[in-house]
Design a protein around this motif. Structure first.
Motif, PDB file in Angstrom:
ATOM      1  N   PHE A 137       0.798  -1.225   0.000  1.00 28.30           N
ATOM      2  CA  PHE A 137       0.000   0.000   0.000  1.00 28.30           C
ATOM      3  C   PHE A 137       0.834   1.280   0.000  1.00 28.30           C
ATOM      4  N   GLU A 138       2.038   1.239   0.549  1.00 26.20           N
ATOM      5  CA  GLU A 138       2.840   2.455   0.631  1.00 26.20           C
ATOM      6  C   GLU A 138       3.929   2.509  -0.439  1.00 26.20           C
ATOM      7  N   ARG A 139       4.667   1.414  -0.654  1.00 20.26           N
ATOM      8  CA  ARG A 139       5.741   1.437  -1.650  1.00 20.26           C
ATOM      9  C   ARG A 139       5.192   1.249  -3.069  1.00 20.26           C
ATOM     10  N   LEU A 140       4.415   0.191  -3.297  1.00 21.83           N
ATOM     11  CA  LEU A 140       3.850  -0.044  -4.632  1.00 21.83           C
ATOM     12  C   LEU A 140       2.623   0.825  -4.890  1.00 21.83           C
ATOM     13  N   GLN A 141       2.126   1.493  -3.866  1.00 23.71           N
ATOM     14  CA  GLN A 141       1.023   2.451  -3.970  1.00 23.71           C
ATOM     15  C   GLN A 141      -0.233   1.844  -4.591  1.00 23.71           C
ATOM     16  N   VAL A 142      -0.511   0.620  -4.203  1.00 26.25           N
ATOM     17  CA  VAL A 142      -1.757  -0.025  -4.613  1.00 26.25           C
ATOM     18  C   VAL A 142      -2.887   0.549  -3.766  1.00 26.25           C
ATOM     19  N   ALA A 143      -4.022   0.814  -4.389  1.00 21.49           N
ATOM     20  CA  ALA A 143      -5.170   1.372  -3.667  1.00 21.49           C
ATOM     21  C   ALA A 143      -5.893   0.270  -2.909  1.00 21.49           C
ATOM     22  N   ASP A 144      -6.309   0.593  -1.693  1.00 18.52           N
ATOM     23  CA  ASP A 144      -7.135  -0.307  -0.896  1.00 18.52           C
ATOM     24  C   ASP A 144      -8.543  -0.281  -1.478  1.00 18.52           C
ATOM     25  N   GLY A 145      -9.061  -1.443  -1.875  1.00 17.64           N
ATOM     26  CA  GLY A 145     -10.383  -1.515  -2.490  1.00 17.64           C
ATOM     27  C   GLY A 145     -10.314  -2.090  -3.887  1.00 17.64           C
ATOM     28  N   SER A 146     -11.346  -1.888  -4.650  1.00 17.38           N
ATOM     29  CA  SER A 146     -11.479  -2.537  -5.957  1.00 17.38           C
ATOM     30  C   SER A 146     -10.994  -1.688  -7.112  1.00 17.38           C
ATOM     31  N   VAL A 167      -0.020 -12.285  -0.152  1.00 18.40           N
ATOM     32  CA  VAL A 167      -1.058 -12.925  -0.959  1.00 18.40           C
ATOM     33  C   VAL A 167      -2.431 -12.630  -0.370  1.00 18.40           C
ATOM     34  N   GLN A 168      -2.560 -12.763   0.946  1.00 17.81           N
ATOM     35  CA  GLN A 168      -3.858 -12.531   1.582  1.00 17.81           C
ATOM     36  C   GLN A 168      -4.304 -11.078   1.467  1.00 17.81           C
ATOM     37  N   LEU A 169      -3.384 -10.155   1.756  1.00 16.52           N
ATOM     38  CA  LEU A 169      -3.743  -8.735   1.700  1.00 16.52           C
ATOM     39  C   LEU A 169      -4.171  -8.330   0.298  1.00 16.52           C
ATOM     40  N   ALA A 170      -3.386  -8.769  -0.700  1.00 19.06           N
ATOM     41  CA  ALA A 170      -3.697  -8.386  -2.079  1.00 19.06           C
ATOM     42  C   ALA A 170      -5.016  -8.993  -2.541  1.00 19.06           C
ATOM     43  N   ARG A 171      -5.272 -10.231  -2.158  1.00 18.15           N
ATOM     44  CA  ARG A 171      -6.497 -10.903  -2.602  1.00 18.15           C
ATOM     45  C   ARG A 171      -7.736 -10.366  -1.872  1.00 18.15           C
ATOM     46  N   LYS A 172      -7.603 -10.131  -0.575  1.00 18.80           N
ATOM     47  CA  LYS A 172      -8.775  -9.755   0.228  1.00 18.80           C
ATOM     48  C   LYS A 172      -9.091  -8.261   0.177  1.00 18.80           C
ATOM     49  N   LEU A 173      -8.061  -7.415   0.014  1.00 22.72           N
ATOM     50  CA  LEU A 173      -8.263  -5.979   0.186  1.00 22.72           C
ATOM     51  C   LEU A 173      -8.108  -5.170  -1.092  1.00 22.72           C
ATOM     52  N   THR A 174      -7.751  -5.800  -2.220  1.00 15.20           N
ATOM     53  CA  THR A 174      -7.586  -5.063  -3.473  1.00 15.20           C
ATOM     54  C   THR A 174      -8.286  -5.805  -4.606  1.00 15.20           C
ATOM     55  N   GLY A 175      -8.329  -5.148  -5.763  1.00 15.45           N
ATOM     56  CA  GLY A 175      -8.900  -5.772  -6.950  1.00 15.45           C
ATOM     57  C   GLY A 175      -7.869  -6.401  -7.853  1.00 15.45           C
ATOM     58  N   LEU A 176      -6.624  -6.521  -7.398  1.00 18.44           N
ATOM     59  CA  LEU A 176      -5.549  -7.070  -8.209  1.00 18.44           C
ATOM     60  C   LEU A 176      -5.755  -8.552  -8.517  1.00 18.44           C
ATOM     61  N   THR A 177      -5.297  -8.962  -9.684  1.00  9.79           N
ATOM     62  CA  THR A 177      -5.109 -10.385  -9.963  1.00  9.79           C
ATOM     63  C   THR A 177      -3.789 -10.792  -9.322  1.00  9.79           C
ATOM     64  N   VAL A 178      -3.824 -11.775  -8.419  1.00  8.28           N
ATOM     65  CA  VAL A 178      -2.663 -12.142  -7.605  1.00  8.28           C
ATOM     66  C   VAL A 178      -2.022 -13.414  -8.159  1.00  8.28           C
ATOM     67  N   ILE A 179      -0.740 -13.295  -8.510  1.00  8.39           N
ATOM     68  CA  ILE A 179       0.030 -14.427  -9.046  1.00  8.39           C
ATOM     69  C   ILE A 179       1.192 -14.679  -8.092  1.00  8.39           C
ATOM     70  N   GLY A 180       1.222 -15.842  -7.488  1.00  9.65           N
ATOM     71  CA  GLY A 180       2.299 -16.183  -6.571  1.00  9.65           C
ATOM     72  C   GLY A 180       3.234 -17.188  -7.193  1.00  9.65           C
ATOM     73  N   THR A 181       4.518 -17.150  -6.788  1.00 14.76           N
ATOM     74  CA  THR A 181       5.454 -18.165  -7.261  1.00 14.76           C
ATOM     75  C   THR A 181       5.831 -19.094  -6.119  1.00 14.76           C
ATOM     76  N   ALA A 182       5.967 -20.360  -6.447  1.00 11.86           N
ATOM     77  CA  ALA A 182       6.428 -21.398  -5.525  1.00 11.86           C
ATOM     78  C   ALA A 182       6.902 -22.559  -6.378  1.00 11.86           C
ATOM     79  N   SER A 183       7.880 -23.312  -5.882  1.00 11.77           N
ATOM     80  CA  SER A 183       8.516 -24.314  -6.742  1.00 11.77           C
ATOM     81  C   SER A 183       8.223 -25.758  -6.360  1.00 11.77           C
TER      82      SER A 183
END
Length: 338
Positions: A137-146, A167-183
């Motif tokens: 929310f502060e560095r990437l300046q994503v807006a809280d909400g949709s 992952v949780q914050l982005a999915r629950k509190l924003t309208g972003l499409t969330v892509i996570g990496t794991a191997s």
């Protein structure tokens, strides 16, 4: 009081890398809380400092920047808490850590413990919640909400402590499409469970993995690990005027000139900055943690506890450091009680 400390920087397989010690109980300053520590969790910063920062001669250095406990006493200028309050916090990098029975911490970086969580589960949250919140929310300046519908966030290293919260914050509190990496299959399942729309494999070229899921470019990247290894791929994957945020310590210098052609912006996040410099907005971390506690109690966010390693002692902390240094941890490692 009981504490776990070290006297010299040693590999974690050395029994003296972390030791059980007895120390004098600390005295709170004017804005400090004296906290009886009930549970702690372990972060990569603990291992980095243990390996690279030697204590002064004859001194014992106490690590630990995640704690949940009960306020025992307060300083003369404290207004936010009182004895008996249950709290959680990440502390300050330039003060003694929380791997001790009693700990002092500035009230402005402390939040109320989520009432719905036991101490161990609460201790898993503060440092990673603050880092993920400030990064998003502060560095990437994503807006809280949709408002971010149609935009996307790639999280590199989504199964770790910060990634699990992000992952949780982005999915629950924003309208972003969330892509996570794991191997690995188990970490990929963990990231999906936390709410990521897509999970890709960071052991493969990231651009190819994004094309595989039909998202060739993203608007935001949170690079949480091995940024120098993925740097060129991240630049290629970012859409023009995109934002790149990172928290790790790249082993190789990053060439910022590569960002120019796309007008990409680069953002560093260190959750200790406010306490290190006693910034005018230092109390924002108190407010942030209280908001996280509210979201946990409402069922919006959940603890990221991955493994419980038992009692707070040197042997168990050495095990926790070893797992973090292996790079295979999932979520947070928590220890509880002395």
């Amino acid at each position: 009081m009981k504490a776990i400390a070290y006297h010299q920087s040693l590999p974690i397989d050395n029994p003296q890398a972390l030791q059980d010690v007895q120390l004098e109980a600390p005295t709170p300053g004017p804005r400090d809380l004296l906290v009886e520590v009930r549970a702690i969790s372990v972060n990569p910063v603990d291992t980095k400092i243990r390996r690279n920062v030697a204590p002064e001669a004859g001194q014992a250095k106490v690590l630990g920047w995640d704690a949940a406990g009960v306020v025992k006493a307060v300083g003369s200028e404290v207004t936010l808490f009182q004895p008996g309050d249950q709290v959680f916090y990440a502390g300050a990098l330039d003060r003694a850590g929380a791997n001790s029975e009693l700990h002092v911490v500035d009230e402005r970086i402390v939040g109320r413990k989520p009432s719905s969580l036991p101490f161990a589960e609460a201790a898993a949250l503060p440092l990673t919640a603050i880092t993920a919140w400030e990064l998003l929310f502060e560095r990437l300046q994503v807006a809280d909400g949709s408002a971010n519908q149609g935009q996307s966030l790639l999280i590199v290293g989504a199964a770790g402590g910060v990634g699990s919260m992000l992952v949780q914050l982005a999915r629950k509190l924003t309208g972003l499409t969330v892509i996570g990496t794991a191997s690995r299959p188990e970490t990929q399942a963990w990231v999906r469970e936390l709410g990521a729309h897509h999970v890709i494999d960071h052991s493969q070229p990231l651009v190819g993995e994004l094309e595989r899921i039909g998202i060739p470019q993203v608007t935001h990247v949170a690079s949480l690990t091995q940024t120098d290894q993925h740097y060129d791929q991240l630049i290629e994957a970012l859409a023009p005027q995109g934002r790149l945020g990172l928290i790790d310590d790249p082993l190789q210098p990053l060439d910022v000139m590569k960002l120019k052609r796309k007008s990409l912006s680069l953002h560093w996040e260190l959750m200790f900055t406010r306490s290190l410099f006693a910034t005018a907005d230092m109390i924002e971390q108190h407010r942030l943690l209280n908001r996280v506690a509210d979201l946990v109690d409402a069922g919006t966010l959940k603890t990221t506890l991955g493994e419980h390693y038992g009692t707070i002692n040197a042997s168990n902390l050495r095990r926790a450091h070893a797992l973090l240094e292996s790079g295979t941890a999932k979520g947070k490692i928590v220890l509880e009680g002395f």
